[in-house]
Design a protein around this motif. Structure first.
Motif, PDB file in Angstrom:
ATOM      1  N   VAL A  16       0.833  -1.199   0.000  1.00 32.60           N
ATOM      2  CA  VAL A  16       0.000   0.000   0.000  1.00 32.60           C
ATOM      3  C   VAL A  16       0.875   1.260   0.000  1.00 32.60           C
ATOM      4  O   VAL A  16       1.724   1.434   0.860  1.00 32.60           O
ATOM      5  CB  VAL A  16      -0.941   0.011   1.223  1.00 32.60           C
ATOM      6  CG1 VAL A  16      -1.769   1.301   1.237  1.00 32.60           C
ATOM      7  CG2 VAL A  16      -1.858  -1.197   1.188  1.00 32.60           C
ATOM      8  N   ILE A  17       0.624   2.103  -0.988  1.00 33.28           N
ATOM      9  CA  ILE A  17       1.339   3.367  -1.100  1.00 33.28           C
ATOM     10  C   ILE A  17       0.536   4.503  -0.479  1.00 33.28           C
ATOM     11  O   ILE A  17       1.071   5.376   0.203  1.00 33.28           O
ATOM     12  CB  ILE A  17       1.645   3.697  -2.581  1.00 33.28           C
ATOM     13  CG1 ILE A  17       2.400   2.545  -3.246  1.00 33.28           C
ATOM     14  CG2 ILE A  17       2.439   4.994  -2.688  1.00 33.28           C
ATOM     15  CD1 ILE A  17       3.719   2.192  -2.600  1.00 33.28           C
ATOM     16  N   ASP A  18      -0.775   4.470  -0.690  1.00 35.52           N
ATOM     17  CA  ASP A  18      -1.637   5.518  -0.152  1.00 35.52           C
ATOM     18  C   ASP A  18      -3.076   5.013  -0.102  1.00 35.52           C
ATOM     19  O   ASP A  18      -3.450   4.099  -0.852  1.00 35.52           O
ATOM     20  CB  ASP A  18      -1.548   6.773  -1.035  1.00 35.52           C
ATOM     21  CG  ASP A  18      -2.109   8.020  -0.369  1.00 35.52           C
ATOM     22  OD1 ASP A  18      -2.393   7.970   0.847  1.00 35.52           O
ATOM     23  OD2 ASP A  18      -2.267   9.044  -1.056  1.00 35.52           O
ATOM     24  N   LEU A  19      -3.858   5.585   0.806  1.00 35.00           N
ATOM     25  CA  LEU A  19      -5.297   5.317   0.867  1.00 35.00           C
ATOM     26  C   LEU A  19      -6.025   6.640   0.893  1.00 35.00           C
ATOM     27  O   LEU A  19      -5.644   7.550   1.628  1.00 35.00           O
ATOM     28  CB  LEU A  19      -5.671   4.503   2.116  1.00 35.00           C
ATOM     29  CG  LEU A  19      -5.194   3.057   2.160  1.00 35.00           C
ATOM     30  CD1 LEU A  19      -3.996   2.941   3.080  1.00 35.00           C
ATOM     31  CD2 LEU A  19      -6.310   2.141   2.654  1.00 35.00           C
ATOM     32  N   LYS A  20      -7.078   6.740   0.101  1.00 38.66           N
ATOM     33  CA  LYS A  20      -7.881   7.949   0.048  1.00 38.66           C
ATOM     34  C   LYS A  20      -9.354   7.556   0.134  1.00 38.66           C
ATOM     35  O   LYS A  20      -9.722   6.452  -0.252  1.00 38.66           O
ATOM     36  CB  LYS A  20      -7.647   8.725  -1.254  1.00 38.66           C
ATOM     37  CG  LYS A  20      -6.193   9.136  -1.510  1.00 38.66           C
ATOM     38  CD  LYS A  20      -6.065   9.817  -2.871  1.00 38.66           C
ATOM     39  CE  LYS A  20      -4.610  10.152  -3.201  1.00 38.66           C
ATOM     40  NZ  LYS A  20      -4.098  11.218  -2.333  1.00 38.66           N
ATOM     41  N   TYR A  21     -10.181   8.451   0.644  1.00 41.44           N
ATOM     42  CA  TYR A  21     -11.617   8.207   0.584  1.00 41.44           C
ATOM     43  C   TYR A  21     -12.275   9.310  -0.224  1.00 41.44           C
ATOM     44  O   TYR A  21     -11.732  10.409  -0.371  1.00 41.44           O
ATOM     45  CB  TYR A  21     -12.246   8.065   1.964  1.00 41.44           C
ATOM     46  CG  TYR A  21     -11.959   9.173   2.951  1.00 41.44           C
ATOM     47  CD1 TYR A  21     -12.568  10.412   2.845  1.00 41.44           C
ATOM     48  CD2 TYR A  21     -11.108   8.954   4.033  1.00 41.44           C
ATOM     49  CE1 TYR A  21     -12.329  11.423   3.762  1.00 41.44           C
ATOM     50  CE2 TYR A  21     -10.858   9.963   4.960  1.00 41.44           C
ATOM     51  CZ  TYR A  21     -11.471  11.184   4.827  1.00 41.44           C
ATOM     52  OH  TYR A  21     -11.225  12.178   5.731  1.00 41.44           O
ATOM     53  N   ASP A  22     -13.458   9.003  -0.765  1.00 42.38           N
ATOM     54  CA  ASP A  22     -14.124   9.952  -1.648  1.00 42.38           C
ATOM     55  C   ASP A  22     -14.852  11.034  -0.846  1.00 42.38           C
ATOM     56  O   ASP A  22     -14.864  11.013   0.384  1.00 42.38           O
ATOM     57  CB  ASP A  22     -15.070   9.225  -2.608  1.00 42.38           C
ATOM     58  CG  ASP A  22     -16.300   8.682  -1.907  1.00 42.38           C
ATOM     59  OD1 ASP A  22     -16.275   8.554  -0.668  1.00 42.38           O
ATOM     60  OD2 ASP A  22     -17.294   8.388  -2.598  1.00 42.38           O
ATOM     61  N   CYS A  23     -15.475  11.957  -1.563  1.00 45.49           N
ATOM     62  CA  CYS A  23     -16.124  13.106  -0.936  1.00 45.49           C
ATOM     63  C   CYS A  23     -17.286  12.710  -0.035  1.00 45.49           C
ATOM     64  O   CYS A  23     -17.624  13.435   0.911  1.00 45.49           O
ATOM     65  CB  CYS A  23     -16.583  14.106  -2.001  1.00 45.49           C
ATOM     66  SG  CYS A  23     -17.672  13.383  -3.258  1.00 45.49           S
ATOM     67  N   ASP A  24     -17.906  11.544  -0.316  1.00 48.15           N
ATOM     68  CA  ASP A  24     -19.008  11.062   0.520  1.00 48.15           C
ATOM     69  C   ASP A  24     -18.519  10.169   1.654  1.00 48.15           C
ATOM     70  O   ASP A  24     -19.318   9.728   2.483  1.00 48.15           O
ATOM     71  CB  ASP A  24     -20.022  10.289  -0.329  1.00 48.15           C
ATOM     72  CG  ASP A  24     -20.740  11.185  -1.325  1.00 48.15           C
ATOM     73  OD1 ASP A  24     -21.019  12.343  -0.963  1.00 48.15           O
ATOM     74  OD2 ASP A  24     -21.012  10.734  -2.449  1.00 48.15           O
ATOM     75  N   GLN A  25     -17.233   9.869   1.629  1.00 47.90           N
ATOM     76  CA  GLN A  25     -16.588   9.055   2.667  1.00 47.90           C
ATOM     77  C   GLN A  25     -17.142   7.629   2.735  1.00 47.90           C
ATOM     78  O   GLN A  25     -17.047   6.972   3.768  1.00 47.90           O
ATOM     79  CB  GLN A  25     -16.724   9.734   4.050  1.00 47.90           C
ATOM     80  CG  GLN A  25     -16.059  11.101   4.096  1.00 47.90           C
ATOM     81  CD  GLN A  25     -16.379  11.868   5.375  1.00 47.90           C
ATOM     82  OE1 GLN A  25     -17.482  12.393   5.522  1.00 47.90           O
ATOM     83  NE2 GLN A  25     -15.436  11.912   6.288  1.00 47.90           N
ATOM     84  N   ASP A  26     -17.679   7.150   1.611  1.00 40.76           N
ATOM     85  CA  ASP A  26     -18.244   5.808   1.589  1.00 40.76           C
ATOM     86  C   ASP A  26     -17.593   4.905   0.541  1.00 40.76           C
ATOM     87  O   ASP A  26     -18.155   3.888   0.124  1.00 40.76           O
ATOM     88  CB  ASP A  26     -19.755   5.853   1.374  1.00 40.76           C
ATOM     89  CG  ASP A  26     -20.151   6.540   0.064  1.00 40.76           C
ATOM     90  OD1 ASP A  26     -19.242   6.982  -0.681  1.00 40.76           O
ATOM     91  OD2 ASP A  26     -21.358   6.640  -0.204  1.00 40.76           O
ATOM     92  N   ALA A  27     -16.396   5.284   0.097  1.00 42.47           N
ATOM     93  CA  ALA A  27     -15.604   4.460  -0.819  1.00 42.47           C
ATOM     94  C   ALA A  27     -14.133   4.790  -0.599  1.00 42.47           C
ATOM     95  O   ALA A  27     -13.781   5.932  -0.291  1.00 42.47           O
ATOM     96  CB  ALA A  27     -16.000   4.702  -2.275  1.00 42.47           C
TER      97      ALA A  27
END
Length: 208
Positions: free
Chosen positions: A69-80
């Motif tokens: 894993v290099i990075d983890l991001k979540y989307d604007c709705d915080q549900d993905a």
């Protein structure tokens, strides 16, 4: 990213889109629960939750095809979640580089003209696929199998050919030799796990 920020669904799951850090190709879509996400954050490798088996699974535990894993991001709705990884082998259980290989035919094919520079992204993705899948009879497979010394030798040979073509003022020959050099250089970058994007960033910084 904080675990408390993630919105898990009614089953306690969140979709996780896995993307190759080098090629930006989407490798797979899986699901995580809180425990698998915690394990991913703690170990630095991808862990998911199997909806069919109803248990955690560590990508590569059986096949050896792990994902750093290099990075983890979540989307604007915080549900993905977007999980950016450096894969060590194919992502798909079939042995394919990515789980997304088949296209749905469009009623009216897109006619947008591809930029000349988009071929670099396409080529980078294909080289990564060849490294992971190693299809028999592929020249790129041969280079990766032979290893870094062979790749370095080819880069040197192609650089020499570019010099000779330029010295001879042969534009047609130079065009072909330059293409060969770029290809082998991109194979070398993949072998070294250095994304082409990072090289382009250096050019951008120099331009500033």
């Amino acid at each position: 990213m904080k675990l408390d920020d993630i919105k898990f669904d009614e089953k306690g799951l969140v979709p996780a889109i896995v993307q190759d850090v080098s090629t930006k190709a989407v490798l797979t879509l899986a699901y995580m629960n809180k425990e698998s996400l915690e394990k991913t954050l703690f170990t630095g490798e991808t862990w998911f939750y199997s909806r069919s088996r109803q248990e955690l699974w560590h990508k590569g535990a059986t096949s050896g095809n792990t994902q750093k894993v290099i990075d983890l991001k979540y989307d604007c709705d915080q549900d993905a979640i977007l999980v950016i990884v450096q894969p060590d082998g194919p992502a798909c259980h079939t042995g394919a580089f990515s789980c997304f290989n088949d296209s749905i035919k469009m009623t009216e094919p897109a006619t947008t003209k591809e930029s000349s520079f988009e071929i670099l992204a396409t080529l980078e993705s294909l080289i990564a696929q060849r490294e992971d899948e190693k299809p028999e009879g592929s020249y790129t497979t041969y280079l990766f199998t032979e290893g870094v010394d062979k790749i370095l030798k080819k880069v040197g040979e192609e650089a020499s050919e570019v010099i000779i073509a330029a010295k001879n003022r042969d534009k047609e020959e130079l065009k072909w030799e330059a293409a060969d050099l770029i290809f082998h250089l991109m194979v070398l970058l993949r072998e070294q796990k250095l994304p082409l994007a990072e090289v382009l960033e250096v050019l951008k910084e120099r331009h500033k």
